[in-house]
Design a protein around this motif. Structure first.
Motif, PDB file in Angstrom:
ATOM      1  N   GLY A   1      -4.172   6.890  -0.698  1.00 22.01           N
ATOM      2  CA  GLY A   1      -4.599   8.207  -0.669  1.00 22.01           C
ATOM      3  C   GLY A   1      -3.583   9.097  -1.274  1.00 22.01           C
ATOM      4  O   GLY A   1      -2.637   8.708  -1.588  1.00 22.01           O
ATOM      5  N   VAL A   2      -4.225  10.021  -1.984  1.00 22.43           N
ATOM      6  CA  VAL A   2      -3.429  11.228  -2.641  1.00 22.43           C
ATOM      7  C   VAL A   2      -3.643  12.700  -2.049  1.00 22.43           C
ATOM      8  O   VAL A   2      -4.954  12.918  -1.817  1.00 22.43           O
ATOM      9  CB  VAL A   2      -3.812  11.200  -4.270  1.00 22.43           C
ATOM     10  CG1 VAL A   2      -3.014  12.278  -4.966  1.00 22.43           C
ATOM     11  CG2 VAL A   2      -3.549   9.775  -4.658  1.00 22.43           C
TER      12      VAL A   2
ATOM     13  N   ALA B   1      -0.261   3.784   5.349  1.00 25.74           N
ATOM     14  CA  ALA B   1       0.365   2.889   4.270  1.00 25.74           C
ATOM     15  C   ALA B   1       1.612   2.721   4.346  1.00 25.74           C
ATOM     16  O   ALA B   1       2.470   3.725   4.915  1.00 25.74           O
ATOM     17  CB  ALA B   1      -0.077   3.863   3.061  1.00 25.74           C
TER      18      ALA B   1
ATOM     19  N   SER C   1       7.391   4.774   4.449  1.00 21.84           N
ATOM     20  CA  SER C   1       6.492   6.150   4.947  1.00 21.84           C
ATOM     21  C   SER C   1       7.142   6.454   6.418  1.00 21.84           C
ATOM     22  O   SER C   1       7.406   7.555   6.580  1.00 21.84           O
ATOM     23  CB  SER C   1       5.093   5.732   5.334  1.00 21.84           C
ATOM     24  OG  SER C   1       4.588   5.622   3.992  1.00 21.84           O
TER      25      SER C   1
ATOM     26  N   ALA D   1      -3.084   4.300  -5.498  1.00 17.94           N
ATOM     27  CA  ALA D   1      -2.688   4.747  -4.231  1.00 17.94           C
ATOM     28  C   ALA D   1      -4.012   4.606  -3.112  1.00 17.94           C
ATOM     29  O   ALA D   1      -4.932   5.169  -3.329  1.00 17.94           O
ATOM     30  CB  ALA D   1      -2.092   6.407  -3.950  1.00 17.94           C
TER      31      ALA D   1
ATOM     32  N   SER E   1       0.771  -1.215  -0.151  1.00 16.24           N
ATOM     33  CA  SER E   1       0.000  -0.115  -0.065  1.00 16.24           C
ATOM     34  C   SER E   1       0.809   1.261  -0.114  1.00 16.24           C
ATOM     35  O   SER E   1       2.030   1.205   0.411  1.00 16.24           O
ATOM     36  CB  SER E   1      -0.896  -0.080   1.408  1.00 16.24           C
ATOM     37  OG  SER E   1      -0.108   0.117   2.348  1.00 16.24           O
TER      38      SER E   1
ATOM     39  N   HIS F   1       0.858   5.949  -0.184  1.00 14.79           N
ATOM     40  CA  HIS F   1       0.128   7.017  -0.479  1.00 14.79           C
ATOM     41  C   HIS F   1       0.900   7.830  -1.407  1.00 14.79           C
ATOM     42  O   HIS F   1       2.121   7.559  -1.818  1.00 14.79           O
ATOM     43  CB  HIS F   1       0.224   7.759   0.864  1.00 14.79           C
ATOM     44  CG  HIS F   1      -0.824   7.456   1.964  1.00 14.79           C
ATOM     45  ND1 HIS F   1      -0.570   7.540   3.351  1.00 14.79           N
ATOM     46  CD2 HIS F   1      -2.231   6.629   1.877  1.00 14.79           C
ATOM     47  CE1 HIS F   1      -1.645   7.063   4.034  1.00 14.79           C
ATOM     48  NE2 HIS F   1      -2.446   6.490   3.170  1.00 14.79           N
TER      49      HIS F   1
ATOM     50  N   LEU G   1      -5.634  10.004   7.166  1.00 19.14           N
ATOM     51  CA  LEU G   1      -6.111   8.558   6.368  1.00 19.14           C
ATOM     52  C   LEU G   1      -5.347   7.382   7.025  1.00 19.14           C
ATOM     53  O   LEU G   1      -4.497   7.534   7.942  1.00 19.14           O
ATOM     54  CB  LEU G   1      -5.497   8.389   4.932  1.00 19.14           C
ATOM     55  CG  LEU G   1      -6.224   9.620   4.273  1.00 19.14           C
ATOM     56  CD1 LEU G   1      -5.444   9.506   2.883  1.00 19.14           C
ATOM     57  CD2 LEU G   1      -7.623   9.476   4.115  1.00 19.14           C
TER      58      LEU G   1
ATOM     59  N   LEU H   1      -1.922  13.328   5.255  1.00 23.32           N
ATOM     60  CA  LEU H   1      -2.084  12.270   4.976  1.00 23.32           C
ATOM     61  C   LEU H   1      -2.451  11.316   6.344  1.00 23.32           C
ATOM     62  O   LEU H   1      -3.048  10.332   6.444  1.00 23.32           O
ATOM     63  CB  LEU H   1      -1.003  11.476   4.105  1.00 23.32           C
ATOM     64  CG  LEU H   1      -1.124  11.642   2.831  1.00 23.32           C
ATOM     65  CD1 LEU H   1       0.350  11.396   2.362  1.00 23.32           C
ATOM     66  CD2 LEU H   1      -2.073  11.297   1.942  1.00 23.32           C
TER      67      LEU H   1
ATOM     68  N   THR I   1       5.214   5.951   0.888  1.00 25.45           N
ATOM     69  CA  THR I   1       4.875   7.179   0.337  1.00 25.45           C
ATOM     70  C   THR I   1       5.346   7.443  -0.771  1.00 25.45           C
ATOM     71  O   THR I   1       6.770   7.715  -0.859  1.00 25.45           O
ATOM     72  CB  THR I   1       4.990   8.247   1.636  1.00 25.45           C
ATOM     73  OG1 THR I   1       4.207   8.100   2.551  1.00 25.45           O
ATOM     74  CG2 THR I   1       4.511   9.581   1.005  1.00 25.45           C
TER      75      THR I   1
END
Length: 193
Positions: free
Chosen positions: A47-48, A91, A142, A45, A5, A7, A88, A85, A94
Motif C-alpha cells: 500500500g502507498v 504490513a 511498522s 509496496a 511486506s 507500506h 489496509l 494506511l 513502513t
C-alpha cells in the motif's frame, strides 16, 4: 529469503518556499512528476499513501491524505500517512520517503535488502556516502514507527525528534539516491522542469 511486506508513506505536502511555492512533487523528469517517480520506486509496496494537497495528481491505486493542519511538518505527515494506511491489511515494514529525491529508487532497493538480511531490526536509515542520515528515505518496522508516533502532538516536529532514539541501522546508499531538490539550482542539477 522472502521479501517482507511493506507500506510506503510519501511526503509531498511542503510549502516549497525556496522554490517560490512551486510544488516539488509536480516537477518533472523526462515527462514524469517527482511524485510519480517516487511512487514507482515503491511499486512493490502492499500500500502507498501520498501525504499532500488535493490538487496533486497521483498514480492510480495510491491513497491520499493530508496532515492536520496542512503544512504541520514531516513528522505530522508521517503520522497522517500511518493513519490512512490503517484501512489496509497490515504490513511488517513502513517506508518513509520525501517526494523530492529523484534518485531514491537506489535507496529503496538497499533498504529492502537490509530488512531481508536483518528481519528483527527496528528499522534502517539511508545514509549518503558523506555520512548524512536521511529519515525520509528509511524503512521502519511498522509497529516501531507507529509506537514512536502514538499519542504525541507532532505539529512542527522534525522526523529525527520522533525516531532519533530508535535503534536504527545505517544503510549506505549512492550519493544521488538521497540528493534532494530544495532550490532552483537543484532543479537544474537534476534536469527537472
Amino acid at each position: 529469503m522472502s521479501t517482507p511486506s511493506f507500506h510506503a508513506v510519501i511526503l509531498a505536502g511542503g510549502r516549497s518556499a525556496r522554490l517560490g511555492g512551486h510544488p516539488k512533487a509536480a516537477l518533472r523528469h523526462e515527462g514524469r512528476t517527482l511524485v510519480e517517480l517516487t511512487a514507482e520506486a515503491v511499486r512493490e509496496a502492499a500500500g502507498v499513501v501520498v501525504v499532500g494537497p488535493p490538487e496533486l495528481v497521483l498514480p492510480e491505486g495510491v491513497l491520499r491524505t493530508r496532515e492536520d493542519p496542512p503544512f504541520a511538518g514531516p513528522a505530522a505527515g508521517i503520522a497522517a500517512g500511518l493513519r490512512a494506511l490503517e484501512a489496509l491489511p497490515a504490513a511488517a515494514w513502513t517506508m518513509t520517503l520525501a517526494c523530492d529525491m529523484p534518485g531514491v529508487q537506489a535507496a529503496v532497493a538497499r533498504l529492502r535488502e537490509a530488512a531481508r538480511a536483518q528481519p528483527g531490526a527496528a528499522g534502517f536509515l539511508a545514509v549518503s556516502p558523506d555520512g548524512r542520515r536521511q529519515p525520509l528515505a528509511a524503512l521502519y518496522r511498522s509497529e516501531v514507527l507507529r509506537g514512536a508516533c502514538a499519542g504525541r502532538d507532532l505539529t512542527g516536529r522534525s522526523v529525527f525528534s520522533v525516531v532519533g532514539d530508535l535503534p536504527l541501522g545505517d544503510v549506505t546508499v549512492p550519493g544521488d539516491a538521497t540528493a534532494d531538490v530544495d532550490t532552483w539550482d537543484d532543479v537544474r542539477r537534476h534536469h527537472l522542469t
